[in-house]
Design an enzyme around this catalytic site. Sequence first.
Site, PDB file in Angstrom:
ATOM      1  N   ALA A   1       0.824  -1.217   0.000  1.00  0.00           N
ATOM      2  CA  ALA A   1       0.000   0.000   0.000  1.00  0.00           C
ATOM      3  C   ALA A   1       0.857   1.265   0.000  1.00  0.00           C
ATOM      4  O   ALA A   1       0.489   2.267  -0.631  1.00  0.00           O
ATOM      5  CB  ALA A   1      -0.920  -0.003   1.217  1.00  0.00           C
ATOM      6  N   GLY A   2       2.011   1.237   0.688  1.00  0.00           N
ATOM      7  CA  GLY A   2       2.889   2.412   0.736  1.00  0.00           C
ATOM      8  C   GLY A   2       3.441   2.734  -0.636  1.00  0.00           C
ATOM      9  O   GLY A   2       3.445   3.895  -1.072  1.00  0.00           O
ATOM     10  N   LYS A   3       3.898   1.705  -1.344  1.00  0.00           N
ATOM     11  CA  LYS A   3       4.420   1.915  -2.703  1.00  0.00           C
ATOM     12  C   LYS A   3       3.313   2.403  -3.631  1.00  0.00           C
ATOM     13  O   LYS A   3       3.526   3.295  -4.452  1.00  0.00           O
ATOM     14  CB  LYS A   3       4.925   0.586  -3.279  1.00  0.00           C
ATOM     15  CG  LYS A   3       6.252   0.110  -2.790  1.00  0.00           C
ATOM     16  CD  LYS A   3       6.577  -1.111  -3.645  1.00  0.00           C
ATOM     17  CE  LYS A   3       7.763  -1.864  -3.195  1.00  0.00           C
ATOM     18  NZ  LYS A   3       8.002  -3.036  -4.062  1.00  0.00           N
TER      19      LYS A   3
ATOM     20  N   ASP B   1      10.617  -3.004  -7.586  1.00  0.00           N
ATOM     21  CA  ASP B   1      11.322  -3.832  -6.614  1.00  0.00           C
ATOM     22  C   ASP B   1      12.352  -2.942  -5.954  1.00  0.00           C
ATOM     23  O   ASP B   1      13.100  -2.230  -6.623  1.00  0.00           O
ATOM     24  CB  ASP B   1      11.978  -5.059  -7.251  1.00  0.00           C
ATOM     25  CG  ASP B   1      12.226  -6.112  -6.177  1.00  0.00           C
ATOM     26  OD1 ASP B   1      11.239  -6.608  -5.592  1.00  0.00           O
ATOM     27  OD2 ASP B   1      13.391  -6.424  -5.882  1.00  0.00           O
TER      28      ASP B   1
ATOM     29  N   GLY C   1       7.539   1.033   5.632  1.00  0.00           N
ATOM     30  CA  GLY C   1       8.719   0.159   5.682  1.00  0.00           C
ATOM     31  C   GLY C   1       9.806   0.705   6.609  1.00  0.00           C
ATOM     32  O   GLY C   1       9.562   1.045   7.768  1.00  0.00           O
ATOM     33  N   TYR C   2      11.014   0.830   6.071  1.00  0.00           N
ATOM     34  CA  TYR C   2      12.190   1.229   6.853  1.00  0.00           C
ATOM     35  C   TYR C   2      12.371   2.747   6.957  1.00  0.00           C
ATOM     36  O   TYR C   2      13.411   3.208   7.410  1.00  0.00           O
ATOM     37  CB  TYR C   2      13.456   0.628   6.229  1.00  0.00           C
ATOM     38  CG  TYR C   2      13.597  -0.877   6.347  1.00  0.00           C
ATOM     39  CD1 TYR C   2      14.541  -1.443   7.218  1.00  0.00           C
ATOM     40  CD2 TYR C   2      12.817  -1.739   5.598  1.00  0.00           C
ATOM     41  CE1 TYR C   2      14.690  -2.814   7.325  1.00  0.00           C
ATOM     42  CE2 TYR C   2      12.957  -3.113   5.696  1.00  0.00           C
ATOM     43  CZ  TYR C   2      13.891  -3.646   6.562  1.00  0.00           C
ATOM     44  OH  TYR C   2      14.030  -5.003   6.661  1.00  0.00           O
ATOM     45  N   ASP C   3      11.387   3.524   6.513  1.00  0.00           N
ATOM     46  CA  ASP C   3      11.532   4.988   6.527  1.00  0.00           C
ATOM     47  C   ASP C   3      11.921   5.556   7.898  1.00  0.00           C
ATOM     48  O   ASP C   3      12.700   6.520   7.954  1.00  0.00           O
ATOM     49  CB  ASP C   3      10.248   5.668   6.030  1.00  0.00           C
ATOM     50  CG  ASP C   3      10.147   5.654   4.519  1.00  0.00           C
ATOM     51  OD1 ASP C   3      11.171   5.442   3.851  1.00  0.00           O
ATOM     52  OD2 ASP C   3       9.032   5.872   3.999  1.00  0.00           O
TER      53      ASP C   3
ATOM     54  N   LYS D   1       9.592  13.747   0.489  1.00  0.00           N
ATOM     55  CA  LYS D   1      10.213  12.446   0.183  1.00  0.00           C
ATOM     56  C   LYS D   1      10.278  12.254  -1.337  1.00  0.00           C
ATOM     57  O   LYS D   1      11.293  11.791  -1.864  1.00  0.00           O
ATOM     58  CB  LYS D   1       9.451  11.297   0.867  1.00  0.00           C
ATOM     59  CG  LYS D   1      10.108   9.936   0.617  1.00  0.00           C
ATOM     60  CD  LYS D   1       9.410   8.765   1.283  1.00  0.00           C
ATOM     61  CE  LYS D   1      10.012   7.452   0.799  1.00  0.00           C
ATOM     62  NZ  LYS D   1       9.272   6.256   1.195  1.00  0.00           N
TER      63      LYS D   1
ATOM     64  N   ARG E   1      12.731   6.042  -5.313  1.00  0.00           N
ATOM     65  CA  ARG E   1      11.603   5.791  -6.231  1.00  0.00           C
ATOM     66  C   ARG E   1      11.462   6.978  -7.183  1.00  0.00           C
ATOM     67  O   ARG E   1      11.233   6.799  -8.388  1.00  0.00           O
ATOM     68  CB  ARG E   1      10.337   5.587  -5.371  1.00  0.00           C
ATOM     69  CG  ARG E   1       9.129   5.054  -6.117  1.00  0.00           C
ATOM     70  CD  ARG E   1       8.135   4.386  -5.159  1.00  0.00           C
ATOM     71  NE  ARG E   1       8.679   3.137  -4.648  1.00  0.00           N
ATOM     72  CZ  ARG E   1       9.137   2.967  -3.395  1.00  0.00           C
ATOM     73  NH1 ARG E   1       9.082   3.944  -2.507  1.00  0.00           N
ATOM     74  NH2 ARG E   1       9.658   1.808  -3.032  1.00  0.00           N
TER      75      ARG E   1
END
Length: 209
Positions: A17-19, A75, A167-169, A189, A195
């Site tokens: 969902a974040g992507k 990816d 994620g790792y943000d 961001k 990205r």
Amino acid sequence: MSGRLGSETLVIATHNAGKLKEIGALLAPYGINCISAGSLGLPEPAETGKTFVDNALIKARAAAESSGLPALADDSGLCVDALQGRPGVYTADWAERQWFEGKPGRDWYLAMGKVEGLLAGLGPDADRSCHFACVLAIAWPDGEHAVYEGRAMGTLTWPPRGTMGFGYDPVFVPKGETRTFAEHDPAEKHAISHRADAFAKLVAEQFGA
Ligand code: ITT
């Protein structure tokens, strides 16, 4: 190849969902009609590749083949210098609860803690340099494809800080910054992320912008 992305609906081949949110925002100015792989009920293919490019192509091709539409996959992952580039293509796997607790689902706090634990094991002077890598792949149903790679350089901080992103943000501090990605609002961001870097290359080739 260049400039093939057009008026056809584009499948966003991610179940993250974040992507999905970030890719949607990056594509928004180009007026492309997008639909997510999840809303089409497309299955998630096994990510058996050894590189970000392999896995991005696996996901884009699977979605293009099953939908009959062009598909865009991402990816990405966190590569830590002192860990020889790990977790790398296994970044999402390191969050699998199965690994820690024998339960399904992902836990990003545990995943960030795993990276931190390995760094701590290298001593207080461990090199905390890392980068986020992102490969965007577009595949068309006729087999044609295009691949774009981006990076964001930075360092790891601990404990995690911030509530935005995914994620790792919360542990990633981009180069030249003191705030983590999770302390950047989405527009900030997008100006500096891995990205966005890959997306700028996609836009230059596909839209000549
Ligand atoms: P899809 O394969 O369905 O796209 P995924 O989450 O499984 O989703 P990946 O295999 O590419 O995707 O895993 C990459 C992981 O790297 C992702 O789950 C995030 O935890 C992390 N990651 C990638 N980009 C990130 C970003 O911008 N901020 C924080 N973490 C990120």
